[in-house]
Design a protein around this motif. Structure first.
Motif, PDB file in Angstrom:
ATOM      1  N   TYR A 181       0.835  -1.198   0.000  1.00  0.00           N
ATOM      2  CA  TYR A 181       0.000   0.000   0.000  1.00  0.00           C
ATOM      3  C   TYR A 181       0.873   1.253   0.000  1.00  0.00           C
ATOM      4  O   TYR A 181       0.618   2.198  -0.751  1.00  0.00           O
ATOM      5  N   ILE A 233      -3.663   4.090   6.931  1.00  0.00           N
ATOM      6  CA  ILE A 233      -4.111   3.589   5.631  1.00  0.00           C
ATOM      7  C   ILE A 233      -5.633   3.717   5.509  1.00  0.00           C
ATOM      8  O   ILE A 233      -6.144   4.130   4.467  1.00  0.00           O
ATOM      9  N   LYS A 234      -6.344   3.402   6.566  1.00  0.00           N
ATOM     10  CA  LYS A 234      -7.808   3.550   6.546  1.00  0.00           C
ATOM     11  C   LYS A 234      -8.189   5.007   6.285  1.00  0.00           C
ATOM     12  O   LYS A 234      -9.055   5.291   5.446  1.00  0.00           O
ATOM     13  N   HIS A 249      -7.452   5.917   2.712  1.00  0.00           N
ATOM     14  CA  HIS A 249      -8.436   5.276   1.828  1.00  0.00           C
ATOM     15  C   HIS A 249      -9.763   6.052   1.848  1.00  0.00           C
ATOM     16  O   HIS A 249     -10.359   6.301   0.796  1.00  0.00           O
ATOM     17  N   GLN A 250     -10.210   6.422   3.024  1.00  0.00           N
ATOM     18  CA  GLN A 250     -11.458   7.168   3.135  1.00  0.00           C
ATOM     19  C   GLN A 250     -11.359   8.525   2.445  1.00  0.00           C
ATOM     20  O   GLN A 250     -12.300   8.956   1.791  1.00  0.00           O
ATOM     21  N   ASP A 302     -10.501   0.310  -4.078  1.00  0.00           N
ATOM     22  CA  ASP A 302      -9.093  -0.064  -4.106  1.00  0.00           C
ATOM     23  C   ASP A 302      -8.960  -1.542  -3.743  1.00  0.00           C
ATOM     24  O   ASP A 302      -9.209  -1.930  -2.606  1.00  0.00           O
ATOM     25  N   TYR A 313      -6.550  -2.220  -0.832  1.00  0.00           N
ATOM     26  CA  TYR A 313      -7.148  -1.906   0.468  1.00  0.00           C
ATOM     27  C   TYR A 313      -8.106  -3.013   0.889  1.00  0.00           C
ATOM     28  O   TYR A 313      -8.101  -3.442   2.042  1.00  0.00           O
ATOM     29  N   ASN A 314      -8.912  -3.496  -0.045  1.00  0.00           N
ATOM     30  CA  ASN A 314      -9.846  -4.582   0.270  1.00  0.00           C
ATOM     31  C   ASN A 314      -9.098  -5.847   0.693  1.00  0.00           C
ATOM     32  O   ASN A 314      -9.538  -6.551   1.609  1.00  0.00           O
ATOM     33  N   LEU A 369      -6.209  -5.884   2.169  1.00  0.00           N
ATOM     34  CA  LEU A 369      -5.717  -5.581   3.507  1.00  0.00           C
ATOM     35  C   LEU A 369      -6.820  -5.758   4.542  1.00  0.00           C
ATOM     36  O   LEU A 369      -6.603  -6.371   5.592  1.00  0.00           O
ATOM     37  N   VAL A 370      -8.009  -5.267   4.247  1.00  0.00           N
ATOM     38  CA  VAL A 370      -9.151  -5.415   5.160  1.00  0.00           C
ATOM     39  C   VAL A 370      -9.433  -6.896   5.415  1.00  0.00           C
ATOM     40  O   VAL A 370      -9.641  -7.314   6.562  1.00  0.00           O
ATOM     41  N   LEU A 396      -8.685  -1.388  12.269  1.00  0.00           N
ATOM     42  CA  LEU A 396      -9.503  -0.663  11.294  1.00  0.00           C
ATOM     43  C   LEU A 396     -10.881  -0.303  11.852  1.00  0.00           C
ATOM     44  O   LEU A 396     -11.616   0.441  11.221  1.00  0.00           O
TER      45      LEU A 396
END
Length: 176
Positions: A59, A145-146, A149-150, A156, A159-160, A162-163, A174
């Protein structure tokens, strides 16, 4: 060559995940004794590292853009940090080398990566007698990172991923 006996085979009854992994390892590699492995509880020189670190690094590299990777610099910092989140850098050349930079511009390249890590909000830094980045505080990368991303407001895939991995390892960073 004789096959070594497992020196502490798991006990019968309810087994832990660790016991199951050890049994699997002994089944797949019965000829490899513990002394040939780099086991954290039997050796020195280890640090705690997030299981999601590979995705954090990806990321950061994606965020920073082509030609300005941050992951190796960030990983080098993690390898120097203790539980207080603070890294004291007394030799920038050493950190530049561990970050993968060499040659006459190694320290300048390293400093440019450190500046990006500060600018993106992954670390905070204070100047000391040893230089601009003598004192470095590692902030929670997942929270940053959250937030990034927001702010971007776009879909992304990284990001998904990573989640998903964060949920898989049971982290709640998160959720904050």
């Amino acid at each position: 060559m004789d096959t070594p006996e497992p020196n502490d085979a798991p006990k019968r009854g309810r087994s832990t995940a660790s016991d199951r992994r050890r049994t699997l390892r002994l089944t797949l590699w019965p000829d490899v004794v513990d002394e040939r492995l780099w086991l954290r509880k039997q050796r020195s020189g280890f640090t705690t590292i997030p299981r999601v670190m590979p995705l954090i690094g990806q990321y950061m590299d994606q965020l920073s853009g082509k030609g300005f990777p941050l992951a190796s610099t960030y990983l080098a910092l993690w390898c120097w940090v203790f539980d207080e989140g603070l890294v004291e850098i007394r030799n920038a050349r050493e950190l530049a080398h561990e970050s993968g930079f060499s040659g006459p511009r190694a320290e300048a390249t390293w400093r440019s990566r450190m500046k990006r890590l500060v600018d993106y909000g992954f670390i905070k830094a204070k100047t000391g007698l040893a230089g601009e980045y003598q004192y470095v505080l590692l902030l929670n990368p997942l929270q940053r990172i959250k937030q990034l991303h927001q702010e971007s407001g776009r879909e992304d895939m990284l990001y998904n991923a990573l989640v998903g991995r964060v949920a898989q390892v049971g982290a709640d960073d998160l959720d904050a």
